[in-house]
Design an enzyme around this catalytic site. Structure first.
Site, PDB file in Angstrom:
ATOM      1  N   ALA A   4      -6.566   0.484   2.802  1.00  0.00           N
ATOM      2  CA  ALA A   4      -6.272   0.715   1.386  1.00  0.00           C
ATOM      3  C   ALA A   4      -5.636  -0.529   0.777  1.00  0.00           C
ATOM      4  O   ALA A   4      -4.978  -1.307   1.469  1.00  0.00           O
ATOM      5  CB  ALA A   4      -5.327   1.905   1.239  1.00  0.00           C
ATOM      6  N   GLY A  22      -3.524  -2.121  -2.773  1.00  0.00           N
ATOM      7  CA  GLY A  22      -2.789  -1.873  -4.017  1.00  0.00           C
ATOM      8  C   GLY A  22      -1.783  -2.995  -4.215  1.00  0.00           C
ATOM      9  O   GLY A  22      -1.123  -3.398  -3.263  1.00  0.00           O
ATOM     10  N   GLY A  73      -0.029  -5.108  -1.219  1.00  0.00           N
ATOM     11  CA  GLY A  73      -1.247  -5.673  -0.616  1.00  0.00           C
ATOM     12  C   GLY A  73      -2.147  -4.677   0.072  1.00  0.00           C
ATOM     13  O   GLY A  73      -2.651  -3.750  -0.552  1.00  0.00           O
ATOM     14  N   LEU A  74      -2.313  -4.881   1.399  1.00  0.00           N
ATOM     15  CA  LEU A  74      -3.335  -4.176   2.169  1.00  0.00           C
ATOM     16  C   LEU A  74      -2.688  -3.356   3.281  1.00  0.00           C
ATOM     17  O   LEU A  74      -1.765  -3.830   3.937  1.00  0.00           O
ATOM     18  CB  LEU A  74      -4.251  -5.234   2.808  1.00  0.00           C
ATOM     19  CG  LEU A  74      -5.253  -4.797   3.874  1.00  0.00           C
ATOM     20  CD1 LEU A  74      -6.421  -4.036   3.235  1.00  0.00           C
ATOM     21  CD2 LEU A  74      -5.787  -6.016   4.632  1.00  0.00           C
ATOM     22  N   CYS A  76      -4.460   7.799  -2.967  1.00  0.00           N
ATOM     23  CA  CYS A  76      -5.076   6.917  -3.954  1.00  0.00           C
ATOM     24  C   CYS A  76      -6.328   7.543  -4.564  1.00  0.00           C
ATOM     25  O   CYS A  76      -7.378   6.913  -4.634  1.00  0.00           O
ATOM     26  CB  CYS A  76      -5.356   5.551  -3.347  1.00  0.00           C
ATOM     27  SG  CYS A  76      -3.843   4.722  -2.834  1.00  0.00           S
TER      28      CYS A  76
END
Lengths: 127, 249
Positions: free
Chosen positions: B159, B161, B172-173, B190
């Site tokens: 994911a 953001g 980040g990731l 999400c």
């Protein structure tokens, strides 16, 4: 990425087009590309006085959020009403219908420190 | 001039030739890392620090992005806390997600304009790091149009953001290696309708150790950032920030 030459730019990826004693402000193609699909623009309050580089609003996308700063000092004189129902205009037309707010300029000539289209283009491409 | 030679020229001139890479050996409390990222992002924007990337696992936490709505919680937050999972507000974009031990998170606190980003920007770059890391372990993972993150046929593996302030990214990731997937069912992760998440452990017959996944991820990170890591311990990073010493690479 294109950057029209009829306006000035900030290092934080805003543009401003001066129209007499007013300026129109939006974010650049580079900024919208890093935000990805915009879902919400928190529009600033009309009448608010801002200094250069003040944080003015936040743009949210599906997976990111970015702060928007005022390129120059002034008073918010209008916001783009179309963004309330069509925030995606920031992505599809960042330099046109995706404008965010208008500023009544404090000093029409106070644009020191802003970048030309050429300088901004170099900032985002020279790696 | 070719992009690679331009990059070398910049490196030779001492302009951001490296980034600070900070690996945390133990799972970290979310709030502590959030405060650190906020301070690092402000320091980066003021050019008091060069780019940095934090690599870590979190203690169990459900984080709430700017876009999170009450209906994204499928279980009462009070009940979630009783189950030993913190619930924290964050400054990133996106909906709620879960972090916990066995999940690798990668937080790039970097000046976007200095990165060799292609169309799709930071989001695409982070997704590509996850896709290539999955491929290293024989997992066929892919992007899905309109559904950010990295996916397999079973569900979401990674994911993304983040937040951008003054040309600097943070958050980040997150990449599921061998973490508890049950907490994802307490939320609409999400925007998903629950359930559809997966991990390297679920996808592979012989799950690799987390360190090995991190090693692969770091190699792809260096490749996509177009520069080399300067390894720094968490303690050294904290000292550098507290002392206000110049952190230019």
């Amino acid at each position: 990425m294109k950057a029209p030459s009829d306006r000035l730019y900030t290092k934080t990826h805003e543009w401003i087009r001066i129209e007499g004693d007013e300026g129109v402000v939006g974010i650049t193609d580079f900024a919208q590309d890093n935000l990805t699909d915009v879902t919400f623009v928190e529009l600033p309050e009309i009448g608010r006085r801002v200094a250069a580089r003040d944080q003015v609003c936040v743009i949210e996308s599906v997976k990111a959020a970015a702060d928007v700063y005022s390129p120059v000092a002034g008073t918010i004189s209008a916001v783009n009403p179309e963004l309330e129902s069509h925030p995606e205009l920031i992505n599809s037309d960042p330099y046109g219908r995706g404008w965010i707010f208008r500023l009544a300029l404090e000093q029409p000539a106070a644009t020191e420190g802003l970048l030309s289209a050429e300088e901004y283009g170099a900032l985002i491409t020279e790696k | 001039m070719a992009p690679s030679s331009q990059r070398n020229e910049h490196a030779a001139a001492g302009e951001h030739p490296v980034y600070l890479r900070v690996i945390y050996p133990e799972p970290q409390p979310y709030r502590k890392v959030l405060h650190l990222m906020e301070r690092l992002a402000a320091a980066r924007a003021a050019d008091r620090v060069t780019d940095s990337v934090l690599l870590l696992e979190h203690e169990p936490v459900i984080t709430v992005g700017l876009k999170t709505r009450p209906e994204d919680f499928l279980l009462d937050p009070a009940e979630i806390r009783i189950r030993g999972i913190a619930v924290e507000r964050t400054s990133r974009g996106g909906g709620p997600t879960y972090h916990g031990p066995g999940q690798l998170v990668l937080y790039p606190i970097v000046r976007l304009s200095t990165l060799p980003l292609a169309r799709g920007g930071l989001l695409a770059a982070l997704e590509e790091i996850a896709r290539r890391t999955a491929a290293d372990f024989g997992i066929r993972a892919f992007r899905r149009p309109g559904m950010p993150g990295i996916w397999t046929e079973r569900g979401k593996l990674a994911a993304v953001g983040y937040r951008i302030r003054r040309d600097v990214s943070f958050h980040g990731l997150s990449f599921n290696v061998d973490c508890d997937l049950a907490p994802f069912s307490y939320i609409n992760p999400c925007g998903l309708s629950g359930g559809e998440v997966t991990s390297v452990a679920v996808e592979s017959a012989c799950p690799p150790p987390l360190e090995e996944v991190r090693r692969c991820m770091v190699a792809h990170l260096d490749c996509l950032l177009g520069r080399r890591a300067w390894p720094v311990t968490p303690a050294r990073l904290a000292e550098m920030l507290a002392g206000g010493s110049p952190l230019q690479g």
